[in-house]
Motif scaffolding. Structure first.
Motif, mmCIF file in Angstrom:
data_model
loop_
_atom_site.group_PDB
_atom_site.id
_atom_site.type_symbol
_atom_site.label_atom_id
_atom_site.label_comp_id
_atom_site.label_asym_id
_atom_site.label_seq_id
_atom_site.Cartn_x
_atom_site.Cartn_y
_atom_site.Cartn_z
ATOM 1 N N GLY B 52 -1.169 37.033 14.550
ATOM 2 C CA GLY B 52 -1.286 37.462 13.156
ATOM 3 C C GLY B 52 -0.645 38.804 12.857
ATOM 4 N N SER B 54 2.101 39.694 11.670
ATOM 5 C CA SER B 54 2.873 39.834 10.421
ATOM 6 C C SER B 54 1.989 40.322 9.278
ATOM 7 C CB SER B 54 3.547 38.512 10.046
ATOM 8 O OG SER B 54 2.598 37.598 9.529
ATOM 9 N N LEU B 55 0.686 40.025 9.348
ATOM 10 C CA LEU B 55 -0.222 40.495 8.296
ATOM 11 C C LEU B 55 -0.428 42.005 8.372
ATOM 12 C CD1 LEU B 55 -3.065 37.793 8.328
ATOM 13 C CD2 LEU B 55 -1.251 38.067 6.634
ATOM 14 N N LEU B 60 6.796 44.923 6.330
ATOM 15 C CA LEU B 60 7.204 43.620 6.873
ATOM 16 C C LEU B 60 8.538 43.173 6.283
ATOM 17 C CD1 LEU B 60 6.723 40.981 8.424
ATOM 18 C CD2 LEU B 60 5.282 40.214 6.523
ATOM 19 N N LEU B 80 -1.074 32.258 13.260
ATOM 20 C CA LEU B 80 -1.237 32.605 11.849
ATOM 21 C C LEU B 80 -1.423 31.336 11.015
ATOM 22 C CD1 LEU B 80 -1.151 35.180 10.022
ATOM 23 C CD2 LEU B 80 1.048 34.278 9.256
ATOM 24 N N GLU B 82 -2.698 28.626 12.042
ATOM 25 C CA GLU B 82 -4.056 28.151 12.329
ATOM 26 C C GLU B 82 -5.119 28.973 11.602
ATOM 27 O OE1 GLU B 82 -4.760 27.054 16.496
ATOM 28 O OE2 GLU B 82 -2.611 27.262 16.863
ATOM 29 N N ALA B 83 -4.881 30.286 11.470
ATOM 30 C CA ALA B 83 -5.856 31.147 10.773
ATOM 31 C C ALA B 83 -5.964 30.759 9.298
ATOM 32 C CB ALA B 83 -5.466 32.621 10.920
ATOM 33 N N PHE B 84 -4.852 30.320 8.702
ATOM 34 C CA PHE B 84 -4.905 29.839 7.317
ATOM 35 C C PHE B 84 -5.562 28.454 7.255
ATOM 36 C CE2 PHE B 84 -2.605 32.554 4.258
ATOM 37 C CZ PHE B 84 -1.999 33.487 5.098
ATOM 38 N N ARG B 87 -9.267 28.078 7.454
ATOM 39 C CA ARG B 87 -9.916 28.535 6.222
ATOM 40 C C ARG B 87 -9.619 27.596 5.049
ATOM 41 N NH1 ARG B 87 -8.955 32.976 9.329
ATOM 42 N NH2 ARG B 87 -10.463 34.701 9.203
ATOM 43 N N LEU B 89 -6.626 26.912 3.739
ATOM 44 C CA LEU B 89 -5.713 27.615 2.829
ATOM 45 C C LEU B 89 -4.246 27.251 3.068
ATOM 46 C CD1 LEU B 89 -7.384 31.184 3.029
ATOM 47 C CD2 LEU B 89 -7.678 29.445 1.245
ATOM 48 N N GLU B 92 -2.004 28.561 0.269
ATOM 49 C CA GLU B 92 -1.826 30.004 0.377
ATOM 50 C C GLU B 92 -0.844 30.342 1.501
ATOM 51 O OE1 GLU B 92 -4.540 28.432 -0.169
ATOM 52 O OE2 GLU B 92 -5.559 29.417 -1.848
ATOM 53 N N ARG B 95 2.493 30.002 0.109
ATOM 54 C CA ARG B 95 2.785 31.144 -0.771
ATOM 55 C C ARG B 95 3.192 32.362 0.051
ATOM 56 N NH1 ARG B 95 -1.793 30.723 -4.119
ATOM 57 N NH2 ARG B 95 -2.364 32.865 -3.590
ATOM 58 N N TYR B 96 2.481 32.545 1.177
ATOM 59 C CA TYR B 96 2.799 33.681 2.051
ATOM 60 C C TYR B 96 4.219 33.543 2.619
ATOM 61 C CZ TYR B 96 2.210 37.014 5.959
ATOM 62 O OH TYR B 96 2.347 38.047 6.849
ATOM 63 N N ARG B 99 6.659 34.242 -0.276
ATOM 64 C CA ARG B 99 6.706 35.640 -0.716
ATOM 65 C C ARG B 99 7.678 36.437 0.150
ATOM 66 N NH1 ARG B 99 1.282 39.097 -0.555
ATOM 67 N NH2 ARG B 99 0.648 37.516 -2.066
ATOM 68 N N TYR B 100 7.775 36.055 1.422
ATOM 69 C CA TYR B 100 8.658 36.784 2.338
ATOM 70 C C TYR B 100 9.953 36.024 2.654
ATOM 71 C CZ TYR B 100 5.076 40.279 2.704
ATOM 72 O OH TYR B 100 4.192 41.262 2.387
#
Lengths: 255, 255, 255
Positions: B52, B54-55, B60, B80, B82-84, B87, B89, B92, B95-96, B99-100
């Motif tokens: 994770g 990058s968060l 960044l 990362l 898997e972390a979304f 949850r 998401l 999202e 979207r992340y 965004r980058y």
């Protein structure tokens, strides 16, 4: 945070009193320190200039300014204190601290023998002018300190004025609170935790499995030290459950 | 090449489809990334921003621009994703990515459990807009996946749209395709090779003996990943027979 | 020195003939080399551009200029010499040295077999124009060279014109003068010391316990090599008794 992922464990804001990360600087150049703080300052509370490296690095003042401006508290490693003390140069040590405007200082007896009453006096004396971190535990692999003595030393050093007490592990992570293979000395750590406020202890944990162990057993805001520069952000991902080892530990409804 | 030494093994030009080197970035600062690409861009195809991180890294966007301008493809590590997902998401997560301006994405289930049909759907969905690398293998040391299942997972993930499949080993190189001591799981690797086109597999090989093993067994253009920043050029010397371990392997008339 | 601590062991001034530290550069970029010399030039005598990395790094000339201006002597690792020799390209090797204005050169036979009379001729020939460091010892773990042969090779190579002879250990520190577990081959090292002037030998000692061992047994001015960039200043603290491992070794009245 580059994206607001919900349900991450809470970290206190800097300047923190707990949840501390102490990085070990083994002699980085000014530019390397600049590169480091650019990426890691938000996740670094303390920087130890390891052993006697502060005497050797060129442009020490410039390096200390970089840490200062980045809100990172730098201090000289305890071995330097010991190198002055064994030469009978306590006043010169203070002059050295003041010449470089140090606010933090480490007091240790990992290599030389200091009667504990004397160590307590050094802590008491220095804590009038500096923030003192004291270190308990020997660097010598075969020197066993009984658990009750670890605890009484830590307690009395905090009472003498130490802000935090560091539990020794060396850069290698194979002495003090760890066994020779780097695994945690469970009974010792459990005994310390029973008798002391965990937020006052900073555990040296240079190896990743040690960091994981402490986060799983003491929570994500455990104070950890002797972290290599390139491991500060990886450690922060461990604290936040953003790495495989701890991803499932901090979810509200983990499976 | 600073001197045209004859009889070196041929490497495909960048952008490469095989002979790939994937570097693992565990949270480098912008300047550290600049310093890295200055020396290593010709030898680096992919950069994984590990777990994770990058968060957490400041700037960044600036870091991603550095990789982009250097012709190095960066993507966020599978943990990362898997972390979304754990949850709930997925949107999202996209979207992340957007965004980058991410072009590459990793899909994995090394830590959380995802029904394989669901994993295939994620790959299928994401491969419409991104270049997908999927990862097979568990980060959990004791979780044994039968060889036939490794193979069928890899095959179906490629069919679902994955560009390459990564064979898991962690940063440490002690799980997945390796035994706990870091040695290669020979039967598993041989089985995978028999049933799949080797150019579609990217083997995680963080330890030097693992890199040497793959180069000797799969040739100098084997795809290798989880390479530390300071090991990218040493790996290239291994591929070219310019290091002791492989010097005699790629000569036309080796003794 | 940022503070004049009394009773530190004496180090010769640069350029040194003994007490040498050789750093191993495995492919640093120009900026990384800049960052390195800024902090480490006073403590670094030699830099080996490891194996064939010099062929691959972009801006080799710029990097060499940085070392030159910092008073650090760079040379190409012996494996590069061997890569030219096994192709029968000795003249091309010299052209490569001259194109980059190299003053130092390493001659080795760690991977390929060269009759020792031929190796001596290379040393003799090259020492007319360059400062030659020659290396003795095989990179192959199971290839045992008898102690008497180590000694006679070292002696004759010095007689043939080598400035220093390097005792092989690889980057890993697990062959040559060390056993597979990294511990010192005591009898071999003792035999070498008995028959040769220690100031003419440069011991590869990449692991910290190896550095400590040599400093304790051969004194703080022993020549040591294959030191990682981030370990150069830590090594200097070992030499000066400013690190736990050697703090008590160099005091005038050590307890």
């Amino acid at each position: 945070m580059n994206f607001e992922l919900p349900n991450l464990p809470q970290r206190p804001e800097k300047p923190r009193q707990y949840g501390l990360t102490m990085m070990m600087d083994k002699g980085m150049s000014v530019r390397e320190a600049e590169n480091f703080v650019e990426g890691n300052a938000p996740y670094t509370d303390l920087v130890k200039l390891g052993f006697g490296t502060s005497l050797l690095v060129p442009s020490l003042e410039a390096k200390l300014n970089i840490y200062r401006e980045a809100g990172v508290h730098a201090y000289f490693g305890g071995t330097l204190f010991e190198a002055f003390i064994i030469r009978g140069l306590f006043d010169e040590f203070r002059r050295y601290l003041d010449r470089y405007g140090m606010e933090y200082v480490e007091v240790s007896d990992g290599t030389i023998s200091i009667p504990h009453e004397d160590k307590l006096k050094y802590i008491e004396e220095l804590s009038k002018e500096y923030i003192v971190v004291s270190e308990v535990g020997s660097k010598v692999a075969n020197k066993v300190i009984p658990n009750t003595q670890w605890i009484s030393m830590m307690k009395t050093e905090l009472e003498a004025g130490a802000w935090k007490v560091i539990a020794e592990a060396r850069e290698s992570g194979t002495t003090g609170i760890y066994n020779k293979d780097g695994s945690a000395n469970l009974q010792l750590i459990e005994d310390i935790r029973t008798h002391l406020d965990a937020s006052n202890i900073l555990w040296e944990a240079p190896q990743k499995p040690q960091q994981v162990w402490f986060i799983k057993h003491f929570g994500h805001n455990v104070n950890l030290g002797n972290i290599a520069p390139s491991e500060v952000i990886p450690l922060e991902t461990l604290r936040l459950g953003l790495r495989g080892d701890t991803l499932l530990d901090f979810l509200p409804d983990a499976e």
